[in-house]
Design an enzyme around this catalytic site. Structure first.
Site, mmCIF file in Angstrom:
data_model
loop_
_atom_site.group_PDB
_atom_site.id
_atom_site.type_symbol
_atom_site.label_atom_id
_atom_site.label_comp_id
_atom_site.label_asym_id
_atom_site.label_seq_id
_atom_site.Cartn_x
_atom_site.Cartn_y
_atom_site.Cartn_z
ATOM 1 N N CYS A 78 98.341 56.404 109.929
ATOM 2 C CA CYS A 78 97.764 55.531 110.919
ATOM 3 C C CYS A 78 98.287 55.034 112.359
ATOM 4 C CB CYS A 78 97.510 54.732 109.980
ATOM 5 S SG CYS A 78 98.223 52.834 110.008
ATOM 6 N N GLN A 133 118.638 46.532 90.737
ATOM 7 C CA GLN A 133 118.492 46.470 92.246
ATOM 8 C C GLN A 133 118.965 46.831 92.886
ATOM 9 O OE1 GLN A 133 120.316 41.973 91.226
ATOM 10 N NE2 GLN A 133 120.853 43.015 89.961
ATOM 11 N N ASN A 134 119.504 48.317 92.746
ATOM 12 C CA ASN A 134 119.986 48.743 94.521
ATOM 13 C C ASN A 134 119.111 49.289 95.425
ATOM 14 O OD1 ASN A 134 122.618 48.247 93.665
ATOM 15 N ND2 ASN A 134 123.635 49.761 93.207
ATOM 16 N N VAL A 135 119.089 50.029 96.283
ATOM 17 C CA VAL A 135 117.994 50.963 97.048
ATOM 18 C C VAL A 135 118.349 52.024 97.544
ATOM 19 C CG1 VAL A 135 116.802 48.856 97.662
ATOM 20 C CG2 VAL A 135 118.308 49.280 99.090
ATOM 21 N N HIS A 146 114.281 46.833 93.673
ATOM 22 C CA HIS A 146 113.908 46.430 94.778
ATOM 23 C C HIS A 146 113.975 47.303 95.886
ATOM 24 C CE1 HIS A 146 116.506 42.904 94.033
ATOM 25 N NE2 HIS A 146 115.625 43.003 93.390
ATOM 26 N N GLY A 177 127.974 44.295 88.095
ATOM 27 C CA GLY A 177 127.850 44.465 89.730
ATOM 28 C C GLY A 177 126.995 43.643 90.422
ATOM 29 N N ASN A 198 132.522 43.526 85.755
ATOM 30 C CA ASN A 198 132.408 42.520 87.406
ATOM 31 C C ASN A 198 133.499 41.972 87.304
ATOM 32 O OD1 ASN A 198 131.888 41.153 89.256
ATOM 33 N ND2 ASN A 198 129.820 40.963 88.979
ATOM 34 N N SER A 257 125.862 40.031 91.282
ATOM 35 C CA SER A 257 126.012 38.384 90.932
ATOM 36 C C SER A 257 125.489 37.806 90.628
ATOM 37 C CB SER A 257 126.503 37.983 92.778
ATOM 38 O OG SER A 257 125.156 37.932 93.706
ATOM 39 N N CYS A 276 103.874 54.885 110.921
ATOM 40 C CA CYS A 276 103.189 55.406 109.833
ATOM 41 C C CYS A 276 102.936 56.885 110.224
ATOM 42 C CB CYS A 276 101.386 54.393 109.236
ATOM 43 S SG CYS A 276 100.840 55.415 108.006
HETATM 44 P P1 NAD Z 1 125.590 41.252 95.599
HETATM 45 O O1 NAD Z 1 126.060 41.803 96.674
HETATM 46 O O2 NAD Z 1 125.350 40.278 95.132
HETATM 47 O O3 NAD Z 1 127.279 40.861 94.209
HETATM 48 C C1 NAD Z 1 127.919 42.265 94.250
HETATM 49 C C2 NAD Z 1 128.557 41.683 93.025
HETATM 50 O O4 NAD Z 1 129.278 43.547 92.589
HETATM 51 C C3 NAD Z 1 129.404 40.327 93.128
HETATM 52 O O5 NAD Z 1 129.124 40.020 91.556
HETATM 53 C C4 NAD Z 1 130.879 41.566 93.224
HETATM 54 O O6 NAD Z 1 131.705 40.575 92.128
HETATM 55 C C5 NAD Z 1 130.919 42.926 92.305
HETATM 56 N N1 NAD Z 1 130.928 44.280 92.185
HETATM 57 C C6 NAD Z 1 132.307 44.575 93.210
HETATM 58 N N2 NAD Z 1 132.796 44.894 93.608
HETATM 59 C C7 NAD Z 1 132.248 45.573 92.075
HETATM 60 C C8 NAD Z 1 132.669 46.750 91.492
HETATM 61 N N3 NAD Z 1 133.720 48.224 92.167
HETATM 62 N N4 NAD Z 1 132.023 46.611 89.994
HETATM 63 C C9 NAD Z 1 131.447 46.225 89.343
HETATM 64 N N5 NAD Z 1 130.934 45.148 90.264
HETATM 65 C C10 NAD Z 1 131.215 44.566 91.161
HETATM 66 O O7 NAD Z 1 124.779 42.176 95.069
HETATM 67 P P2 NAD Z 1 123.859 42.261 94.651
HETATM 68 O O8 NAD Z 1 123.770 41.092 92.795
HETATM 69 O O9 NAD Z 1 123.287 43.533 93.289
HETATM 70 O O10 NAD Z 1 122.580 41.133 94.902
HETATM 71 C C11 NAD Z 1 122.925 41.667 95.514
HETATM 72 C C12 NAD Z 1 120.829 42.510 96.177
HETATM 73 O O11 NAD Z 1 121.403 43.007 98.041
HETATM 74 C C13 NAD Z 1 120.231 42.941 95.783
HETATM 75 O O12 NAD Z 1 118.848 42.897 96.014
HETATM 76 C C14 NAD Z 1 120.405 44.527 96.089
HETATM 77 O O13 NAD Z 1 118.827 44.796 96.571
HETATM 78 C C15 NAD Z 1 120.626 44.528 97.973
HETATM 79 N N6 NAD Z 1 121.643 45.227 97.896
HETATM 80 C C16 NAD Z 1 121.996 45.919 97.642
HETATM 81 C C17 NAD Z 1 122.598 47.500 97.825
HETATM 82 C C18 NAD Z 1 122.816 48.967 97.475
HETATM 83 O O14 NAD Z 1 121.528 49.457 96.882
HETATM 84 N N7 NAD Z 1 123.800 49.801 97.246
HETATM 85 C C19 NAD Z 1 123.858 47.222 98.462
HETATM 86 C C20 NAD Z 1 124.143 45.993 98.553
HETATM 87 C C21 NAD Z 1 123.070 44.904 99.040
HETATM 88 ZN ZN ZN Z 2 99.526 53.509 107.930
#
Ligand code: NAD
Ligand code: ZN
Length: 258
Positions: free
Chosen positions: A159, A111-113, A129, A196, A222, A198, A156
């Protein structure tokens, strides 16, 4: 007490992983912001989740962008700077090592970007995501890399219309192809490692529910219990950068061999 429980969970989870590796059985990983926390990239719901007093839920939405695209872009520029200053950690690297032994039986759904999985060396990565480093045109929908020098609004290159971050915002659909690959990987998996997250952001969290319904063995890492913990066969209540290398070592793998 807690340590003893974690030891049992690590032992049990390591056996599941060793079995998957020995039989080349498909293993799927789902990561969230928590795996990047130890790299210094703030999670959304952690103490550093706020930016200039705004919650992510007030910035990562189509409505916020329609209201004030410049503010939203500034938040994304700030996030890119944080990530550029960060390095992948031992948790990211352990997943590279796992991919090295499982090969095409391995899929990493994130889910990380932030792109840190790829920077660590992971290859079979599905970005559910999107990615902080790309922009998508609001008119022609073309996607392009964001120039390093960008600070305010991004336009862009084809365009000239206003672009938006090429990420999935709250309330938006996931990219079709990424979602299909994710469902496919979960449906075929023997083991799922959930790290990691939620578990409150849908539909990504639904992938864990799907895995549970299909009888996939779920291991969660977690430091805190999440909305998904009750679905896990093993819960390891530790940070990813500590738990994942230990888990691999217990499974007889070299956590640094990626
Ligand atoms: P979230 O912020 O909702 O939850 C983070 C989770 O990570 C929590 O449950 C927390 O307890 C746990 N955590 C904290 N430290 C940890 C560690 N050291 N090791 C393991 N787990 C740990 O994040 P989510 O569930 O990914 O959802 C949030 C949305 O936010 C996603 O859609 C994501 O795209 C985006 N997001 C991405 C980034 C990134 O790319 N790094 C950062 C923030 C949010
Ligand atoms: Zn365009």
């Amino acid at each position: 007490m807690a340590k003893g429980k974690d030891e049992d969970a690590i032992h049990q989870a390591a056996e599941m992983i060793a079995l998957a590796v020995r039989g080349r059985k498909p293993l799927v990983v789902l990561t969230g912001a928590g795996i990047s926390a130890e790299s210094g990239v703030p999670t959304f719901r952690g103490p550093e989740g706020l930016w200039q007093g705004f919650r992510p839920e007030e910035l990562a939405t189509p409505a916020a962008f329609a209201r004030d695209p410049e503010r939203v872009w500034q938040w994304y520029h700030w996030r890119r700077q944080r990530v550029a200053a960060a390095e992948p950690n031992a948790g990211h690297r352990a997943l590279v090592a796992l991919e090295a032994v499982l090969d095409d039986a391995f899929t990493l759904l994130t889910q990380n970007v932030d792109g840190l999985h790829r920077r660590a060396g992971s290859q079979r990565v599905v970005e559910l995501h999107g990615n902080l480093y790309r922009a998508r045109c609001t008119r022609c929908q073309g996607s392009a890399a964001i120039p390093d020098t960008a600070e305010g609004l991004v336009f862009c290159p084809d365009c000239g219309s206003l672009s938006r971050p090429d990420v999935v915002w709250f309330g938006e659909r996931l990219p079709e192809q990424a979602w299909r690959r994710a469902v496919d990987a979960v449906e075929n998996a023997s083991v799922m490692l959930v790290v990691g997250t939620s578990g409150v952001v849908q539909p990504a969290a639904g992938l864990v529910e799907l895995a549970a319904a299909r009888g996939v063995s779920i291991v969660e890492v977690n430091p805190q219990r999440s909305a998904l913990t009750d679905l896990a066969r093993c819960f390891i209540g530790e940070k990813a950068g500590v738990a994942l290398p230990r888990l691999l070592a217990r499974a007889g793998l070299d956590p640094a061999s990626g």
